[in-house]
Motif scaffolding. Structure first.
Motif, PDB file in Angstrom:
ATOM      1  N   ARG A   1      -4.277   2.888  -5.911  1.00 54.33           N
ATOM      2  CA  ARG A   1      -5.078   1.662  -5.918  1.00 54.33           C
ATOM      3  C   ARG A   1      -5.346   1.249  -7.339  1.00 54.33           C
ATOM      4  NH1 ARG A   1      -8.770   0.576  -1.109  1.00 54.33           N
ATOM      5  NH2 ARG A   1      -7.687   1.671   0.531  1.00 54.33           N
ATOM      6  N   GLY A   2      -5.503  -0.057  -7.487  1.00 49.94           N
ATOM      7  CA  GLY A   2      -5.887  -0.535  -8.808  1.00 49.94           C
ATOM      8  C   GLY A   2      -4.981  -1.501  -9.296  1.00 49.94           C
TER       9      GLY A   2
ATOM     10  N   ARG B   1       1.406   6.763  -0.283  1.00 52.90           N
ATOM     11  CA  ARG B   1       0.394   5.736  -0.570  1.00 52.90           C
ATOM     12  C   ARG B   1       0.487   5.358  -2.022  1.00 52.90           C
ATOM     13  NH1 ARG B   1      -2.487   3.559   3.289  1.00 52.90           N
ATOM     14  NH2 ARG B   1      -2.979   4.902   5.014  1.00 52.90           N
TER      15      ARG B   1
ATOM     16  N   SER C   1       0.808  -1.209   0.000  1.00 51.89           N
ATOM     17  CA  SER C   1       0.000   0.000   0.000  1.00 51.89           C
ATOM     18  C   SER C   1       0.850   1.271   0.000  1.00 51.89           C
ATOM     19  CB  SER C   1      -0.935   0.005   1.202  1.00 51.89           C
ATOM     20  OG  SER C   1      -0.202   0.047   2.403  1.00 51.89           O
TER      21      SER C   1
END
Length: 76
Positions: free
Chosen positions: A75-76, A72, A9
């Motif tokens: 996402r994906g 961070r 992450s």
């Protein structure tokens, strides 16, 4: 209650203006950070997994110029 970030992450980011080229980050995180010919870090962009996240946190905390950070991962 704080959520513990899951492996993968985060990525390591560098403030290239703040970096003074001490090279400590490459000693603490050699699997992710290499040094260029002038001693400045080159960081891979792969998300951190497993123990690498703990090692990255240690490298970020130990940076004498405060030039490393955990970002961070998208996402994906």
């Amino acid at each position: 209650m704080t959520a513990t970030p899951s492996p993968g992450s985060h990525t390591v980011g560098i403030d290239r203006i703040a970096c003074d080229g001490y090279g400590l980050c490459s000693e603490l995180l050699p699997e992710l950070i290499e040094l260029d010919e002038w001693g400045y870090p080159i960081v891979g962009s792969a998300p951190l997994t497993g123990e690498a996240l703990a090692h990255a946190r240690r490298a970020v905390a130990a940076c004498p110029a405060l030039a490393l950070r955990l970002d961070r991962a998208p996402r994906g």
